[in-house]
Design an enzyme around this catalytic site. Structure first.
Site, short mmCIF file in Angstrom:
data_model
loop_
_atom_site.label_atom_id
_atom_site.label_comp_id
_atom_site.label_asym_id
_atom_site.label_seq_id
_atom_site.Cartn_x
_atom_site.Cartn_y
_atom_site.Cartn_z
N MET A 1 -14.57 -9.37 4.72
CA MET A 1 -13.94 -7.91 4.45
C MET A 1 -15.03 -7.37 3.75
O MET A 1 -16.24 -7.92 3.28
CB MET A 1 -12.82 -8.18 3.50
CG MET A 1 -11.84 -8.54 4.22
SD MET A 1 -10.30 -8.79 3.35
CE MET A 1 -8.93 -8.86 4.53
N GLY A 2 -14.88 -6.20 3.61
CA GLY A 2 -15.86 -4.97 2.72
C GLY A 2 -15.75 -3.77 3.71
O GLY A 2 -16.81 -3.72 4.39
N ARG A 3 -14.94 -3.04 3.42
CA ARG A 3 -14.77 -1.89 4.11
C ARG A 3 -15.81 -0.79 3.97
O ARG A 3 -16.38 -0.25 4.89
CB ARG A 3 -13.41 -1.14 3.81
CG ARG A 3 -12.81 -0.31 4.87
CD ARG A 3 -11.71 0.30 4.20
NE ARG A 3 -10.37 -0.34 4.00
CZ ARG A 3 -10.00 -0.53 2.58
NH1 ARG A 3 -10.68 -0.05 1.57
NH2 ARG A 3 -8.94 -1.44 2.48
N ASP B 1 -13.43 -6.78 -2.96
CA ASP B 1 -14.64 -5.93 -2.38
C ASP B 1 -15.66 -5.66 -3.62
O ASP B 1 -16.70 -5.10 -3.44
CB ASP B 1 -14.20 -4.45 -1.86
CG ASP B 1 -13.44 -4.50 -0.53
OD1 ASP B 1 -13.21 -6.15 -0.03
OD2 ASP B 1 -12.84 -3.98 0.16
N GLY C 1 -6.68 -1.44 -6.89
CA GLY C 1 -7.95 -1.08 -6.73
C GLY C 1 -8.10 0.46 -6.81
O GLY C 1 -7.15 0.96 -7.64
N ARG D 1 0.97 -1.06 -0.07
CA ARG D 1 0.11 0.00 0.06
C ARG D 1 0.95 1.07 0.17
O ARG D 1 2.15 1.23 0.33
CB ARG D 1 -0.62 0.02 1.39
CG ARG D 1 -1.93 -1.22 1.12
CD ARG D 1 -2.95 -0.83 2.34
NE ARG D 1 -3.94 -1.99 2.22
CZ ARG D 1 -5.00 -2.22 1.57
NH1 ARG D 1 -5.21 -1.26 0.63
NH2 ARG D 1 -5.76 -3.32 1.48
N GLY D 2 0.18 2.55 -0.24
CA GLY D 2 1.05 3.45 -0.27
C GLY D 2 1.83 3.76 -1.67
O GLY D 2 2.13 2.87 -2.38
N GLY E 1 -7.58 3.18 -5.01
CA GLY E 1 -6.42 3.82 -4.55
C GLY E 1 -5.29 3.81 -5.79
O GLY E 1 -4.71 4.75 -6.01
N THR E 2 -5.02 2.62 -6.21
CA THR E 2 -3.79 2.55 -7.16
C THR E 2 -4.33 3.14 -8.31
O THR E 2 -3.49 3.82 -9.10
CB THR E 2 -4.02 0.84 -7.44
OG1 THR E 2 -3.87 0.18 -6.44
CG2 THR E 2 -2.70 0.62 -8.64
O1 F6P Z 1 -9.00 -3.69 -0.09
C1 F6P Z 1 -9.83 -4.87 0.08
C2 F6P Z 1 -9.74 -5.36 1.34
O2 F6P Z 1 -9.83 -6.62 1.17
C3 F6P Z 1 -10.85 -4.55 2.24
O3 F6P Z 1 -12.01 -5.32 2.39
C4 F6P Z 1 -10.04 -4.86 3.66
O4 F6P Z 1 -10.70 -3.97 4.45
C5 F6P Z 1 -8.70 -4.41 3.30
O5 F6P Z 1 -8.32 -5.06 1.96
C6 F6P Z 1 -7.75 -5.08 4.35
O6 F6P Z 1 -6.29 -5.24 3.91
P1 F6P Z 1 -5.01 -5.07 4.77
O7 F6P Z 1 -5.30 -5.71 6.12
O8 F6P Z 1 -4.03 -5.40 3.69
O9 F6P Z 1 -4.69 -3.62 4.83
#
Ligand code: F6P
Length: 427
Positions: A241-243, A198, A167, A142-143, A169-170
């Protein structure tokens, strides 16, 4: 220069002066830039409806394959199918176009900066046998470093086309890279392939990995159901998952058919009130002796409104732990009422995304990879591959800005979930 068809125009690096080498290899089915698909086929005014450019090979291309250097980067959290997409891009570049200079960037965008680990040289041998494997041979992260550093790196290393797999962000990062490339007047293509379990990337019907994740999540729900039915007053609580979006939870409930409650970020719920979640759960237990609850991690976040949960490296706010919160609330509620319940809490989270892609996702990944290579070779940029109404299309990254993809509480999916679980409206 852009073709002018409305808000979904795709930018090109310039004129395409080279014949597509596919012609010599006996391929004769080419797609014209004017072949477009209506964005909204139900829109009232057919003449003014926005349209999307169809993906596929162009007769003329911008880059000379033998003199082109490509790079692939995987960003964000893992997702089933990353390796399948990497392999698809490499084989398409190598065998179909004859582009044999391909670099695999290590650990997301951070690999596109000086001092980062050396890229992997990607060849058909390097990607042999990885199609069905989980994870990414490149590593992900990430980042992102500052955009100017990334574009410096692309310039310094003579990278002509960059495939960004990630995703939303990318894609935001990729758009900034593309804009900086344009600002500097460079001839480099940036093409995205949308990835997330997601399935919440706007303008994209399906992101790869989603189907596999749903199938895995449905397995977890079925296990929770077996556990709940195996004891008196058994409760299976599954946190998925599913923020921000509940697509995995909702679709896994539909796939399993064994859930009695589905809680997602898009539909707020109350806990203690009459007709609230705990009241309905009690009703279910007293009537049927068991219950299965499926929960997306972003559900019920208003219970944590005051809490400072921090952000991840992509800048996403970390959700409060609704799984544990609900588990404790359920146990406390029934303790107070002297009703003995047996609660099994299941959180398959990383198990559903570190797995390899199923056959359907493998096919989908392959389509996306090949479409991305065709687009990049034709000198297109600032775009991602999308699937829309069963066609692969080019979506400008810019079009993602200001849009979000969520479950519509008044739409078909949620209606089906409610029919399937039997849960009332507003829960
Ligand atoms: O971005 C998708 C996802 O699966 C989200 O649903 C979840 O909150 C997140 O990734 C968790 O990813 P990590 O623990 O790698 O930050």
């Amino acid at each position: 220069m852009a073709d002018t068809h409305g808000i979904f125009d795709i930018e090109n690096l310039g004129d395409c002066n080279f014949d597509n080498p596919m012609r010599e290899r006996g391929f004769s089915r080419f797609i014209d830039n004017n072949s477009r698909l209506r964005f909204d086929p139900l829109a009232a005014n057919e003449a003014t409806g926005d349209t999307l450019e169809l993906a596929g090979p162009r007769r003329k291309i911008f880059f000379l394959p033998g003199k082109t250097r490509a790079a692939i980067v995987t960003c964000g959290g893992l997702c089933p199918g990353l390796n399948a997409v990497i392999r698809g891009i490499v084989l398409q570049l190598w065998h179909i176009y004859g582009c044999k200079d391909i670099r695999g960037i290590r650990y997301g965008y951070s690999g596109l900066s000086e001092g980062a680990p050396e890229p992997i040289t990607l060849t058909p041998d390097a990607v042999r046998g990885i199609r069905a494997d989980g994870g990414t041979i490149l590593g992900s992260a990430r980042g992102t470093p500052p955009t100017s550093e990334i574009v410096d790196y692309l310039q310094w290393h003579d990278i002509d086309m960059l495939f960004t797999i990630g995703g939303d962000g990318t894609m935001r990062g990729a758009l900034k890279i593309w804009q900086e490339i344009r600002r500097r007047g460079l001839k480099k293509s940036v093409v995205g392939i949308p990835k997330t379990i997601d399935n919440d990337i706007p303008m994209v019907q399906r992101s790869f990995g989603f189907e596999t994740a749903v199938a895995k999540a449905a397995d977890a729900i079925n296990c929770a159901s077996t556990e709940a039915r195996g004891v008196r007053n058994g409760i299976g609580l599954v946190k998925l998952m599913g923020r921000n979006a509940g697509f995995i939870a909702a679709n896994a409930c539909l796939a399993s058919g064994n859930a009695n409650f589905c809680l997602i970020p898009e539909v707020p719920f109350t806990l203690q009130s009459k007709g609230g979640f705990l009241d309905l759960l009690e009703h279910r237990l007293r009537g049927r002796g068991n219950a299965v609850i499926v929960l997306a991690e972003g559900a019920g976040q208003d219970f944590f409104a005051e809490a400072d949960t921090g952000c991840d490296a992509s800048g996403n706010k970390k959700p409060g732990d609704i799984g544990i919160y609900l588990r404790d609330a359920i146990l406390a509620y029934f303790r107070e009422r002297n009703l003995n319940v047996v609660l099994k809490y299941i959180e398959p989270s990383y198990l559903i995304r570190s797995t390899g892609p199923n056959a359907s996702d493998q096919i989908f990944c392959d389509h996306c990879a090949r479409a991305a290579v065709h687009a990049a070779m034709a000198g297109k940029g600032g775009m991602l591959i999308g699937d829309h109404l069963d066609h692969f299309v080019h979506v400008p990254m810019q079009a993602l800005q200001g849009r979000e993809k969520r479950i519509n509480p008044d739409g078909d999916i949620w209606f089906s979930v409610r029919e399937n679980t039997g849960q009332p409206d507003g829960l």
